[in-house]
Write an enzyme that holds these catalytic residues in place. Structure first.
Site: not given
Ligand code: ASP
Length: 441
Positions: A102, A178-179, A256
């Protein structure tokens, strides 16, 4: 942007990256003009000093003027064009590698979906302040949403980071989705041995062209972190849901923990290494047990990875068939067991299967789906049985995904016996000496 408005900006010699003041409908906004978005929504996007973006519709009447002074936290902010050129200023040299996610994405207004599309110039023009923190050299190494990242990508990223440390950079920032950032952070941690300078992974939960984006603060803090004394692989993300600071999490202990919050990342079974204050951009060190930066130390690349490994979640209802399907073709597995580290071996076929798998020389390593706390296979008969079957991992507090990455990395570089031994040793901060019942952050 509408042609009229573009014309107005051109006449005043205003372009993307310039700091401007816009008055519209009795309100005044000051910030940097962002580059136009793909698909042309026509909206003028201004990045305010707070880091938030505001979008102004071209249908409204604007007064616009170029203004001088920049945000004073950034001592040497130079015009955006200059930031693309390397200069000889005596400030730290930081490389930013764009891997995707992102943070390197924008909304495609034709489809409404977010996809990675930034190149290095756009990244710098969205964040012109970076050149006040360090001399930035940015390049794109891939544009992958991190759900699609594969182990071979970890190897590629590690090789690209090594190129930068070999050039004598003071720090490296990797902009990443980020995943699966925690997996990549762990992989880089293992693959880069004797790291000489900070390597900071950074991402964002919302893309830069959204009003509530966290990209700017995270990237600025990450760049600052890359100039720090911490020669570790770290993850830099919002520390709270406000815009007040970022945490620097240790790469082998970070996870996360929320799908959408800006402060989604947590250090599990440990403390963050440091925080970067958004008000004054100071790095506040939280821990003392980090490797100090030393540009004379040579970072070594050990990037073998054996992909014949699996991460298996244990659940009520799991049967031998399900386990068998996941063991097929592997040389080692990490079990994400229940509680203190269990799998239902009251089921005889399951027990036999594990036994045969271990007897064939394969590695079975236990972690806990509780995440917090330590595996302890001395407490219940299940745990004792598992140890007798040859399941290893007793008393470790590694994250399951870190254990998975470590197992593949060890099997890619050592034989199975050595792998079993090293899985129990703390090599990169992945196993804490003692687990404290500390506040979760
Ligand atoms: N799916 C995205 C990724 O991991 C999410 C993000 O970057 O925040 O690449």
């Amino acid at each position: 942007m509408s042609p009229d408005f573009e014309e107005k900006l051109r006449k005043k010699d205003i372009g993307p990256g310039d700091r401007i003041r816009v008055s519209s409908r009795g309100k005044e906004y000051k910030g940097f003009l962002m580059p136009p978005s793909t698909g042309g929504s026509g909206t003028l996007v201004l990045k305010l000093d707070s880091g938030y973006n505001v979008g102004l519709s071209p249908d409204h009447d604007f007064e616009v003027e170029k203004v001088g002074n920049v945000d004073e936290r950034f001592s040497e902010v130079s015009p955006v064009e200059e930031s693309f050129e390397k200069t000889d200023r005596d400030i730290p040299q930081v490389s930013i590698l764009l891997a995707g996610g992102t943070i390197a994405s924008r909304v495609d207004y034709r489809t409404g979906a977010v996809k990675p599309s930034f190149d290095e110039k756009e990244l710098l023009s969205f964040n012109p302040e970076l050149s006040g923190i360090a001399d930035i050299e940015a390049r794109k190494i891939m544009d992958t949403l991190s759900e699609n990242i594969q182990p071979r990508d970890w190897t590629e990223i590690a090789e690209e980071v090594k190129k930068e440390t070999d050039k004598g950079k003071d720090g490296v920032v990797v902009a990443h989705g980020t995943d699966t950032m925690g997996y990549t952070a762990a992989a880089l941690g293992f693959m880069l041995e004797d790291l000489s300078v900070p390597v900071v992974l950074v991402g964002s939960q919302r893309s830069s062209d959204r009003g509530s984006s966290d990209a700017h603060q995270n990237l600025v803090c990450a760049t600052k972190a890359a100039t720090s004394d911490i020669a570790e692989v770290m993850v830099c993300m919002h520390g709270s849901s406000s815009d007040d600071f970022c945490y620097l999490h240790p790469g082998t202990k970070v996870r996360k923990m929320h799908t959408s919050r800006r402060d989604a990342f947590r250090t599990v079974n440990g403390e963050p290494l440091a925080k970067v204050d958004w008000e004054n951009l100071e790095v506040e060190y939280i821990r003392k047990d980090y490797r100090r930066k030393d540009k004379d130390r040579e970072t070594k690349l050990k990037d073998g990875f054996n992909e014949e490994v699996a991460l298996i979640k244990v659940y009520p209802g799991m049967d031998a068939q399900a386990l068998d399907a996941q063991l097929q073709g592997t040389e080692g597995v990490v079990l994400e067991g229940t509680g203190l580290g269990h799998i239902p071996i009251k089921n005889d076929s399951m027990r036999r299967m594990l036994e045969e798998y271990v007897d064939d020389g394969n590695v079975v390593f236990m972690t806990s789906q509780c995440l917090y706390g330590r595996v302890n296979m001395n407490v219940y008969e299940t745990g004792v049985d598992l140890q007798n079957l040859g399941v290893v991992g007793n008393l470790n507090d590694m994250l399951p995904e870190t254990a998975y990455v470590k197992l593949g990395w060890l099997l890619g570089n050592y034989d199975k016996e050595k792998t079993k031994e090293l899985m129990l040793e703390n090599m990169r901060g992945e196993i804490s000496q003692r687990t404290e019942h500390e506040e979760v952050r």
